[in-house]
Motif scaffolding. Structure first.
Motif, mmCIF file in Angstrom:
data_model
loop_
_atom_site.group_PDB
_atom_site.id
_atom_site.type_symbol
_atom_site.label_atom_id
_atom_site.label_comp_id
_atom_site.label_asym_id
_atom_site.label_seq_id
_atom_site.Cartn_x
_atom_site.Cartn_y
_atom_site.Cartn_z
ATOM 1 N N ASP A 393 29.767 -12.395 -52.669
ATOM 2 C CA ASP A 393 29.595 -12.807 -54.097
ATOM 3 C C ASP A 393 28.164 -12.745 -54.745
ATOM 4 O OD1 ASP A 393 28.160 -15.006 -52.795
ATOM 5 O OD2 ASP A 393 29.107 -16.598 -53.695
ATOM 6 N N LEU A 394 27.353 -12.079 -53.866
ATOM 7 C CA LEU A 394 25.857 -11.589 -54.428
ATOM 8 C C LEU A 394 26.117 -11.002 -55.839
ATOM 9 C CD1 LEU A 394 22.805 -12.128 -54.244
ATOM 10 C CD2 LEU A 394 22.846 -9.608 -53.290
ATOM 11 N N PRO A 395 25.688 -11.238 -57.034
ATOM 12 C CA PRO A 395 25.875 -10.843 -58.223
ATOM 13 C C PRO A 395 24.929 -9.575 -58.255
ATOM 14 C CG PRO A 395 24.700 -12.602 -58.649
ATOM 15 C CD PRO A 395 25.222 -12.820 -57.368
ATOM 16 N N ARG A 396 25.506 -8.359 -59.190
ATOM 17 C CA ARG A 396 24.638 -7.251 -59.064
ATOM 18 C C ARG A 396 23.423 -7.586 -59.758
ATOM 19 N NH1 ARG A 396 29.794 -4.632 -62.278
ATOM 20 N NH2 ARG A 396 31.228 -4.716 -60.537
ATOM 21 N N SER A 397 23.231 -8.512 -60.839
ATOM 22 C CA SER A 397 21.930 -9.015 -61.257
ATOM 23 C C SER A 397 21.018 -9.435 -60.417
ATOM 24 C CB SER A 397 22.163 -9.769 -62.492
ATOM 25 O OG SER A 397 22.742 -11.189 -61.817
ATOM 26 N N GLU A 398 21.362 -9.687 -59.114
ATOM 27 C CA GLU A 398 20.318 -10.252 -58.232
ATOM 28 C C GLU A 398 19.966 -9.278 -57.186
ATOM 29 O OE1 GLU A 398 19.102 -14.186 -57.800
ATOM 30 O OE2 GLU A 398 18.782 -12.824 -59.256
ATOM 31 N N VAL A 399 20.726 -8.015 -56.986
ATOM 32 C CA VAL A 399 20.475 -7.291 -55.929
ATOM 33 C C VAL A 399 18.971 -6.677 -55.941
ATOM 34 C CG1 VAL A 399 20.909 -4.639 -55.242
ATOM 35 C CG2 VAL A 399 22.704 -5.999 -56.142
ATOM 36 N N ASP A 400 18.461 -6.391 -56.976
ATOM 37 C CA ASP A 400 17.022 -5.841 -57.000
ATOM 38 C C ASP A 400 16.091 -7.144 -56.380
ATOM 39 O OD1 ASP A 400 17.535 -7.533 -59.148
ATOM 40 O OD2 ASP A 400 15.867 -6.725 -60.296
ATOM 41 N N ASN A 401 16.527 -8.556 -56.801
ATOM 42 C CA ASN A 401 15.633 -9.613 -56.212
ATOM 43 C C ASN A 401 15.766 -9.620 -54.779
ATOM 44 O OD1 ASN A 401 13.963 -11.925 -56.281
ATOM 45 N ND2 ASN A 401 15.845 -13.119 -56.537
ATOM 46 N N PHE A 402 17.001 -9.500 -54.107
ATOM 47 C CA PHE A 402 16.974 -9.564 -52.949
ATOM 48 C C PHE A 402 16.469 -8.530 -51.687
ATOM 49 C CE2 PHE A 402 19.522 -13.243 -53.920
ATOM 50 C CZ PHE A 402 19.521 -14.091 -52.778
ATOM 51 N N VAL A 403 16.588 -7.473 -52.373
ATOM 52 C CA VAL A 403 16.066 -6.270 -51.925
ATOM 53 C C VAL A 403 14.601 -6.182 -51.990
ATOM 54 C CG1 VAL A 403 15.872 -3.535 -52.135
ATOM 55 C CG2 VAL A 403 17.839 -4.328 -52.344
ATOM 56 N N SER A 404 13.939 -6.891 -53.084
ATOM 57 C CA SER A 404 12.465 -7.031 -52.701
ATOM 58 C C SER A 404 12.125 -8.055 -51.626
ATOM 59 C CB SER A 404 12.212 -7.383 -54.265
ATOM 60 O OG SER A 404 10.538 -7.539 -54.044
ATOM 61 N N LEU A 405 13.017 -9.158 -51.575
ATOM 62 C CA LEU A 405 12.642 -10.104 -50.666
ATOM 63 C C LEU A 405 12.940 -9.513 -49.087
ATOM 64 C CD1 LEU A 405 14.541 -13.053 -52.236
ATOM 65 C CD2 LEU A 405 11.982 -12.926 -51.968
ATOM 66 N N ALA A 406 13.799 -8.475 -49.042
ATOM 67 C CA ALA A 406 14.045 -8.013 -47.646
ATOM 68 C C ALA A 406 12.970 -7.092 -47.404
ATOM 69 C CB ALA A 406 15.169 -6.971 -47.803
ATOM 70 N N LEU A 407 12.290 -6.400 -48.305
ATOM 71 C CA LEU A 407 11.156 -5.793 -47.897
ATOM 72 C C LEU A 407 9.879 -6.387 -47.490
ATOM 73 C CD1 LEU A 407 11.231 -2.837 -50.480
ATOM 74 C CD2 LEU A 407 11.919 -2.704 -48.207
ATOM 75 N N LYS A 408 9.769 -7.666 -48.316
ATOM 76 C CA LYS A 408 8.663 -8.595 -47.940
ATOM 77 C C LYS A 408 9.029 -9.326 -46.712
ATOM 78 C CE LYS A 408 7.669 -9.986 -52.517
ATOM 79 N NZ LYS A 408 7.910 -10.817 -53.835
ATOM 80 N N ALA A 409 10.062 -9.717 -46.239
ATOM 81 C CA ALA A 409 10.562 -10.183 -45.018
ATOM 82 C C ALA A 409 10.202 -9.263 -43.855
ATOM 83 C CB ALA A 409 11.942 -10.506 -44.871
ATOM 84 N N LYS A 410 10.192 -7.834 -44.026
ATOM 85 C CA LYS A 410 9.900 -7.024 -42.819
ATOM 86 C C LYS A 410 8.521 -7.202 -42.339
ATOM 87 C CE LYS A 410 10.786 -2.506 -43.150
ATOM 88 N NZ LYS A 410 11.693 -2.393 -41.948
ATOM 89 N N SER A 411 7.649 -7.689 -43.087
ATOM 90 C CA SER A 411 6.210 -7.847 -42.564
ATOM 91 C C SER A 411 5.945 -9.340 -42.076
ATOM 92 C CB SER A 411 5.075 -7.588 -43.686
ATOM 93 O OG SER A 411 5.435 -8.342 -44.865
ATOM 94 N N GLU A 412 6.987 -10.135 -42.270
ATOM 95 C CA GLU A 412 6.818 -11.631 -41.767
ATOM 96 C C GLU A 412 7.476 -11.933 -40.531
ATOM 97 O OE1 GLU A 412 5.064 -13.790 -43.261
ATOM 98 O OE2 GLU A 412 4.582 -12.752 -45.152
#
Length: 489
Positions: A393-412
């Motif tokens: 149910d993740l809305p399309r408007s939030e996809v960019d935000n969560f992709v960005s968070l996933a890239l940040k999470a890679k280094s954590e």
């Protein structure tokens, strides 16, 4: 009477001089070079050939369009360099993707037409046969190469658009709770005719909205006697908790599916009821959910070329009500989709909690190992596999935000806490202990330097391995309780 000329052989025709032949040959070469130059001009500056040798109006229009596209591309590239998240915003905009697809198709057709016109301007009939064939071959190659590349780009844009439309919802975005997004990840039981009705695994990914630092909170499917979120539909049905006979956490979804009249406005009653349970257990507010079809998970792993995992013991392939047909051999190995699936779900000869630990290892490995380069190179396969295996149910408007968070999470480092024995008695769970454990895991993740205890390291010193995971049921599994998942797998 005049004399008649005596019959004899006709006078020989004068042969062209060597100079005339050389001059004609030079002229042919000049015309051929001109024809090639017009085609190369069209490749580098569409419309320039028409501007110098054909319809100047067409040439000016083509050049202006080309310059506008170059300027737009350059400005976009600069904006992306300044604000990296912009690329994800653009990639998730359905309307923009639709326009871009049409633009690429139009550009392919228009550019191909310019190549054909450039060939005509090169006066192919005035060329020698060999030169004419070479000009036709070059023009055809350039036309198909440029148009084919643009049309393939249009196809990828269409795949991305379909992926966004199929995968993500159109609901309203929800803000972070106490600075964190909490996403419920459900592994769906893929039994015939019922996948998604009975979650086989349940994990909350609690993500720091600023840093992307993530805590994976695992919930056992066999938890009993737990409360629901206060005031929820399920709380009204079970005010004293889910205390019916044989009622487990993974059965909440099935119960809701049998009582859909209690959820008149819900598109996924089973998921909504499960969220009510998990919010009641952890006291965390869930932002979004994602249901993963465990069978379809194989396709995603294959799409990214496999995942490297540390197989600590032979892991059975099969079981779960069927015969064991083989084993995954121990060692650090790159596993394909079929092998990764069994690494994550095998339970023969082990227990649910060992399996939960292995599942977290798979989650951590995929997050760390799938690079943006891999995603781009295998984009179409990933999009197809993802749309077949995930419902969210993740809305399309939030996809960019969560992709960005996933890239940040890679280094954590990824922290984990699982609400399982020996910390929790799943038959009679202590809610205070559960919520304290969740709060501590999140606090330690947000401030890793503030906790100097050796709790996480102490688990890593264990030599015992049970069911392919470090630790045991009685003493706990390292990957289920860790401040750095990578070091526990």
């Amino acid at each position: 009477m005049s004399a008649r000329p005596s019959p004899g052989p006709p006078h020989p025709q004068p042969r062209p001089s060597t100079a005339r032949l050389a001059s004609a040959d030079r002229a042919a070469r000049v015309r051929f070079r001109r024809a090639v130059a017009l085609m190369l001009m069209t490749l580098l500056l569409p419309g320039s050939a028409q501007l110098v040798a054909g319809d100047k109006r067409v040439g000016r229009i083509a050049l202006r369009v080309w310059m506008a596209l170059l300027a737009t591309g350059l400005l976009t590239a600069v904006a992306v360099l300044i604000h990296r998240e912009l690329v994800f915003t653009l990639a998730a905009n359905v309307a923009l993707l639709g326009v871009l697809r049409l633009l690429l198709v139009a550009l392919a057709l228009g550019w191909a037409a310019l190549f054909v016109d450039a060939w005509r301007l090169g006066q192919p009939l005035s060329l020698q046969q060999r030169q004419r064939l070479a000009a036709v071959g070059l023009n055809g190659f350039l036309s198909f190469a440029v148009a084919g590349t643009l049309l393939f780009g249009a196809h990828l844009v269409a795949v991305q658009r379909d992926f966004i439309v199929t995968m993500f919802g159109t609901g309203d975005a929800t803000g972070a709770h106490d600075g964190r997004f909490n996403v419920l990840l459900l592994g769906g039981d893929s039994g015939a005719g019922r996948w998604g009705l009975r979650p086989d695994s349940m994990t909350i990914a609690s993500i720091d909205a600023r840093t992307g630092r993530t805590v994976l909170i695992g919930l056992p499917r066999n938890m009993e006697n737990f409360p629901f979120a206060a005031g929820s539909v399920m709380d009204k049905q079970f005010p004293h908790g889910f205390d019916c006979t044989g009622c487990y956490l993974n059965g909440v979804s099935t119960w809701a599916g049998d009582h859909t009249d209690l959820f008149p406005h819900s598109k996924a009653p089973g998921v909504d009821a499960t969220i009510m349970a998990i919010e009641g257990i952890t006291d965390l507010k869930i932002n979004y959910w994602a249901m993963v079809n465990l069978e379809g998970f194989k396709g995603l792993v294959d799409a990214v070329g496999g995942v490297t995992l540390n197989v600590r013991q032979p892991i059975p392939v099969g079981g779960l009500g069927s015969d064991v047909t083989g084993y995954l051999k121990p060692g650090v190995r790159k596993l394909n989709g079929f092998q990764t699936l069994w690494f994550a779900r095998a339970r023969d000869g082990s227990d649910d909690y060992s399996r939960m630990a292995r599942q977290k290892c798979v989650m951590g490995a995929m997050l760390q190992q799938i690079s943006p380069q891999t995603a781009v190179a295998n984009f179409e396969k990933i999009a197809k596999a993802s749309s077949e295996m995930i419902s969210t149910d993740l809305p399309r408007s939030e996809v960019d935000n969560f992709v960005s968070l996933a890239l940040k999470a890679k280094s954590e480092p990824i922290a984990t806490v699982s609400l399982v024995p020996p910390m929790i008695d799943t038959a009679n769970p202590d809610m205070k202990v559960i919520r304290r454990a969740v709060d501590q895991a999140i606090e330690q993740s947000e401030h890793p330097d503030s906790d100097k205890s050796s709790h996480g390291k102490r688990k890593l010193k264990r030599q015992v391995v049970t069911g392919g995971s470090i630790g045991s049921r009685d003493n706990g599994y390292a990957a289920n309780q860790s401040q750095n998942l990578a070091t526990s797998c």
